[in-house]
Design an enzyme around this catalytic site. Sequence first.
Site, PDB file in Angstrom:
ATOM      1  N   HIS A 197      25.975  64.133 -45.114  1.00 36.73           N
ATOM      2  CA  HIS A 197      27.116  64.657 -45.869  1.00 36.73           C
ATOM      3  C   HIS A 197      28.119  63.538 -46.197  1.00 36.73           C
ATOM      4  CE1 HIS A 197      25.364  68.573 -45.050  1.00 36.73           C
ATOM      5  NE2 HIS A 197      25.201  68.153 -43.808  1.00 36.73           N
ATOM      6  N   GLU A 212      31.370  68.158 -40.087  1.00 38.62           N
ATOM      7  CA  GLU A 212      30.145  67.437 -39.751  1.00 38.62           C
ATOM      8  C   GLU A 212      30.179  65.992 -40.239  1.00 38.62           C
ATOM      9  OE1 GLU A 212      25.278  67.802 -40.414  1.00 38.62           O
ATOM     10  OE2 GLU A 212      26.634  69.279 -41.300  1.00 38.62           O
ATOM     11  N   GLU A 339      19.349  66.436 -35.324  1.00 42.26           N
ATOM     12  CA  GLU A 339      20.415  67.441 -35.283  1.00 42.26           C
ATOM     13  C   GLU A 339      21.032  67.369 -33.884  1.00 42.26           C
ATOM     14  OE1 GLU A 339      21.677  69.150 -37.631  1.00 42.26           O
ATOM     15  OE2 GLU A 339      20.181  69.742 -39.123  1.00 42.26           O
TER      16      GLU A 339
END
Length: 375
Positions: A197, A212, A339
Amino acid sequence: MRKVWLALATVVMCLPMLMTTVAARTEVTDVHWVTRIDAPIPFVRVVLSLSSPTDATAMIDKSGLNTTIVLKNAEIKGAPSQVKMDKSIASSVSLAEKGKNVNVNIKTPTSIDENDVKVFSLTKDTVNNKPYRMVIDIQKKGVAPTDMYYGSDKWRAAKAAREAKKKPVAPQATTNTVKYRTSGGIAGKIITIDPGHGGSDPGAIGPTGVQEKDVTLPIAKALKKALEAKGAKVFMTRTTDVDVYAPNASGPDELQARVNVGNYNSSDLFVSVHINSFTNPNVGGIATYYYDKTPYDTKLASRIQSQIAGESGFGGDRGIQPGNLYVLRHSAMPAVLVELGFISNPSEEALLKTEKTQENFADEIAAGIENYFRG
């Protein structure tokens, strides 16, 4: 007559005082949008730039084809009146002033309901020169969530059955030919790190507002430092809070720009850093995703997951999981997407904010990569 005059005078004298107590209207200065395909269900994200915070309400008409977000005490100052978007998810967004409010109307090609819409605000970010923002996510209707983020025992059993039937085949050809190396130690190897991102895309947002993108970047920077200390040459898809391709880019354009950094630099491996999220705040844990395009993607995922899975305070080892993710499919070298916990889990969000946890993850990923290159 005198009595009436006095009454009018009183009103006139009071007007300036009343005017100074009226809150200034929020200005809507710009509109950005992006299609996100790297999620369990694809969605369109609309970001409204604002001069100040404001309240909002959302409603969907009976047809389900028109979603309206009403920005209270607002006016349009510079934002376009209409923007065309993704025809398959949300075809357009239009802005119009109605009284003292601004109505934001989003048209969708198929009928949606309240479960397909999420509206939230972002505070002003003075460090990265970002204004106050209102974010509207419209989820694609009629698409079942993929397992790329939330693997299951049933999915793993199905994969094992497919693997048992599979005949050995050569690695799939890619648009970029990279003679990547897989052994001989980490010194001299070329590694691309992709902090997930950034810029107009904050990624997932935790219960206290942690974004995030603001967690993946410091972890990636610490990972770069750790890998360089081991003798590797490191490239990053971004080093600041920016979109890699451009603001408002389509999902494929943005993701391909990240892949290009790895491909063009003939990297030996590609690591994308992300933080997970889920609707249930109790869900937690750490996972590593891979895509079997080379004989080495699974091995790389296993070596990294074995190092990061035991990080203290997180909800356990979610294992390595196949993921049909753009950056994994299109990178021309072995690649993984980690993740590192769930930002939607309050306790994991709190840990992810700390420099200690960020550095721990960086050191653990670096150790996994070093083990991978040992053969």
